[in-house]
Every structure is written in structure tokens, then in C-alpha cells.
Enzyme design. Structure first.
Site, PDB file in Angstrom:
ATOM      1  N   HIS A  88       0.812  -1.208   0.000  1.00 29.66           N
ATOM      2  CA  HIS A  88       0.000   0.000   0.000  1.00 29.66           C
ATOM      3  C   HIS A  88       0.853   1.269   0.000  1.00 29.66           C
ATOM      4  CE1 HIS A  88      -3.476  -2.500   0.719  1.00 29.66           C
ATOM      5  NE2 HIS A  88      -2.988  -2.935   1.844  1.00 29.66           N
ATOM      6  N   HIS A 116       5.378   6.917   6.778  1.00 28.44           N
ATOM      7  CA  HIS A 116       5.074   6.380   5.459  1.00 28.44           C
ATOM      8  C   HIS A 116       4.636   7.509   4.542  1.00 28.44           C
ATOM      9  CE1 HIS A 116       1.198   6.288   7.666  1.00 28.44           C
ATOM     10  NE2 HIS A 116       0.717   6.688   6.506  1.00 28.44           N
ATOM     11  N   HIS A 118       2.240   8.937   0.948  1.00 29.62           N
ATOM     12  CA  HIS A 118       1.141   8.847  -0.008  1.00 29.62           C
ATOM     13  C   HIS A 118       1.500   9.758  -1.175  1.00 29.62           C
ATOM     14  CE1 HIS A 118      -1.500   6.869   2.998  1.00 29.62           C
ATOM     15  NE2 HIS A 118      -0.847   7.654   3.851  1.00 29.62           N
ATOM     16  N   GLU A 128      -3.005  13.212   0.848  1.00 33.83           N
ATOM     17  CA  GLU A 128      -4.325  12.834   1.341  1.00 33.83           C
ATOM     18  C   GLU A 128      -5.099  14.074   1.778  1.00 33.83           C
ATOM     19  OE1 GLU A 128      -4.661   8.440   2.325  1.00 33.83           O
ATOM     20  OE2 GLU A 128      -3.703   9.344   4.085  1.00 33.83           O
ATOM     21  N   HIS A 141       3.442  10.902   6.632  1.00 36.09           N
ATOM     22  CA  HIS A 141       2.830  10.802   7.950  1.00 36.09           C
ATOM     23  C   HIS A 141       3.795  10.135   8.918  1.00 36.09           C
ATOM     24  CE1 HIS A 141      -1.379  10.638   5.860  1.00 36.09           C
ATOM     25  NE2 HIS A 141      -0.915  11.873   5.958  1.00 36.09           N
ATOM     26  N   THR A 221      -6.213   6.827   8.004  1.00 28.37           N
ATOM     27  CA  THR A 221      -6.694   7.018   6.637  1.00 28.37           C
ATOM     28  C   THR A 221      -6.719   5.704   5.858  1.00 28.37           C
ATOM     29  OG1 THR A 221      -4.492   7.539   5.758  1.00 28.37           O
ATOM     30  CG2 THR A 221      -5.828   9.379   6.599  1.00 28.37           C
TER      31      THR A 221
END
Length: 328
Positions: A88, A116, A118, A128, A141, A221
Site C-alpha cells: 500500500h 510512510h 502517499h 491525502e 505521515h 486514513t
């Protein structure tokens, strides 16, 4: 605003007969974010993350939202960090539990667990959270658990269990500190691959100015979307070179190495923004309360006429719908 809130409530209450399979989830398709609530009920809650940070709605509280206190963020330990591709995202596990944050209205001491990313397939999306509707190409994050609960697993379901620091990225100068992570991407290209890397002073990965930030209460999230997160989103961005971001987009795959066939990159691993409902968005400094989209050319002192436009648009839709019932 009332109409938007009503739409949010209706959407959150919609149910679907068919459920997705097991506890497997993705960001796209039939197992994507729109369907998470079928297997993970918390994902349909009213305190979900991420959100769009509407700056004109913020409540400024400089006294309560004092600067955060970072402990151990400037040190390098003898322990390795665990760099992994979990299918992910790219995640870095922080084995050194001496990195902590406190103050800043958190009300407790929180221990750093992992960080991590996104990111999007193009520069116009990826983060996000968004600010007044604007998304950034990537967001980081740093996840912390409440020290009083002892570990992440015991904290994740508690209402005050987690504190997450969010940072936006912008395309700019080459970032040598993140390159220390990117250099290992060839070793974690596929899902479930992981390696140990040398620890990095976390302060080197963060912006220099950390006093201006937004604060709200929300959720994880990703499933199971527990509403246990105190979010801190910093205003100052992190610069990264375009070629470094390309490494995220082209090197990291969501497939297992044994799958064969076409490998799919993880890009666009972000959840869409969620409804605010009745939550408050706070800011640590008055400079964060502004509205980039406010029309000022009509001499209205920056007061937005968005509600008027919304009502007018709804009026036109209603007229269009009832016209077939009249004959001329």
C-alpha cells in the site's frame, strides 16, 4: 453549508448489499475506499480522515497550540530502521522508541512508531489532505502512539491513542536526506519485501519551521479507520526533486514478486477527503487563517459568495427538472 452537510450524512448512511471479500482492501476498484466501510465499519464514521483544510474556517488558538516538543528526533541510534513495501505504501519502522513528541495541545507524550508516504501519479495529486481544495504531489505521515498505553497495538483503538504528524511535499530542490531512503527502493520493489537501513535523524527529514500547523481530530486514513488520531498538519512544505518523486512512481509496486505479468505501481495511494461534519479545525497562528479562493473584486471585503452561487445553481437544476411537466 447545510446542503453539503446533508449530502455527507446521506452518503455516510448508504449501505450496499454485497460486501467485499475478507479484510483485503485497495485504493481502486470494487475494494477501493468507497467500499471500505463494508468490512471496516469505522470507515463510515463521522470523524474520518483525511479532510480538506478550509483555512477560512479555522479557529486560531496560539495559547493551546504552542510549539510541539520533539525529543530524540535529532539523534542517530545504533538500531536499524525497517524499510518495507507493504503493498500500500513505502513504510519505515522506527525501532528506536526514544523519539517522542509532547506539548502543542496534545495532552500526553507520544512515541514515534513509523512513517510512510502517499503520492500521486502526477504532480497535481497525491497528498491525502488538501488545503482549500489544493492537493500536493506527496504527503508524509509520522505515526505516534500514546506512551501511557505502552505500544501501538494497545493504542490504535483508543480515542486518544494516536498522534500523526502530516507534511506536504512540493517539487523543488534535490533532497539528499530522502535520497538515503530512495537509494534502497530497488530492494523493496515488490509487496512484502523489506530490508534494514541505517537510522536517520528524523529532524533532517522535516521542515525547518515547525511552529505553524493545523490541528483536528480524525482517524486512520486506511482500514480499519479507527477514529483515534490527533492530527497535526504542518504549513511549511518539504522540497523534493521531480526525479526523486519519479522513483516513488516507477519503482514501487503493489504486486507480489511471484505474481508475474504486469506489475502495478502504488501511485495514487491516497484516500479521498472526508466530510468534516461538526468538527473544528484549529490553527496555531493567525497567518494560517486565510482563504485563497475568496473573491475580492466586488468590494465585499473578501467575503465569499459561494453559498449564493450554490443556491442559484440548485435553483437552476430545479427549474430544469420541472420544465418537462409544463407545455407551452
Amino acid at each position: 453549508m447545510t446542503v453539503v452537510l446533508l449530502l455527507c450524512i446521506i452518503t455516510s448512511q448508504l449501505t450496499v448489499v454485497l460486501s467485499s471479500a475478507g479484510n483485503f482492501w485497495t485504493y481502486k476498484g470494487s475494494l477501493g475506499a468507497d467500499h471500505w466501510h463494508l468490512d471496516y465499519p469505522h470507515c463510515g464514521g463521522i470523524r474520518q480522515s483525511p479532510i480538506d483544510l478550509q483555512t477560512r474556517d479555522v479557529v486560531v488558538d496560539q495559547t493551546y497550540l504552542s510549539p510541539l516538543v520533539f525529543s530524540g528526533y535529532d539523534r542517530v541510534s545504533n538500531l536499524f530502521f525497517r524499510l518495507e513495501n507493504n503493498g500500500h505504501t513505502v513504510q519505515v519502522g522506527l525501532n528506536d522508541k526514544t523519539m517522542m513528541i509532547s506539548g502543542g495541545g496534545l495532552g500526553a507524550t507520544f512515541v514515534a512508531e513509523q512513517f510512510h508516504f502517499h503520492w500521486g501519479a502526477v504532480d497535481e495529486r497525491g497528498s491525502e489532505h488538501s488545503v482549500n481544495g489544493r492537493h500536493f504531489p506527496m504527503e508524509m505521515h509520522i505515526v505516534h502512539f500514546n506512551k501511557k498505553y505502552g505500544n501501538f497495538s494497545s493504542s490504535v483503538g483508543k480515542v486518544d491513542g494516536l498522534a500523526v504528524l502530516g507534511f506536504f511535499f512540493e517539487i523543488g530542490r534535490f533532497n539528499e536526506h530522502f535520497q538515503e531512503i530512495i537509494d534502497h527502493f530497488g530492494e523493496i520493489q515488490f509487496k512484502n519485501q523489506h530490508i534494514n537501513i541505517n537510522s536517520i535523524p528524523m529532524i533532517d527529514l522535516m521542515p525547518a519551521r515547525l511552529t505553524n500547523y493545523y490541528r483536528y481530530h480524525g482517524s486512520l486514513t486506511t482500514p480499519p479507520c479507527f477514529e483515534s488520531v490527533t492530527w497535526t498538519i504542518f504549513n511549511e512544505t518539504i522540497e523534493i526533486a521531480e526525479e526523486q518523486l519519479v522513483e516513488f512512481r516507477t519503482t514501487i509496486f503493489e504486486n507480489d514478486k511471484s505474481d508475474g505479468g504486469v506489475f502495478m505501481d502504488i501511485s495514487d495511494d491516497y484516500r479521498p477527503v472526508q466530510c468534516m461534519f461538526r468538527r473544528r479545525l484549529y490553527a496555531s497562528h493567525p497567518s494560517l487563517k486565510y482563504d485563497m479562493a475568496s473573491p475580492r473584486e466586488n468590494g465585499n471585503d473578501g467575503v465569499s459568495n459561494q453559498p449564493t452561487r450554490l443556491l442559484f445553481s440548485m435553483f437552476l437544476v430545479c427549474i430544469w427538472c420541472i420544465l418537462p411537466f409544463f407545455s407551452f
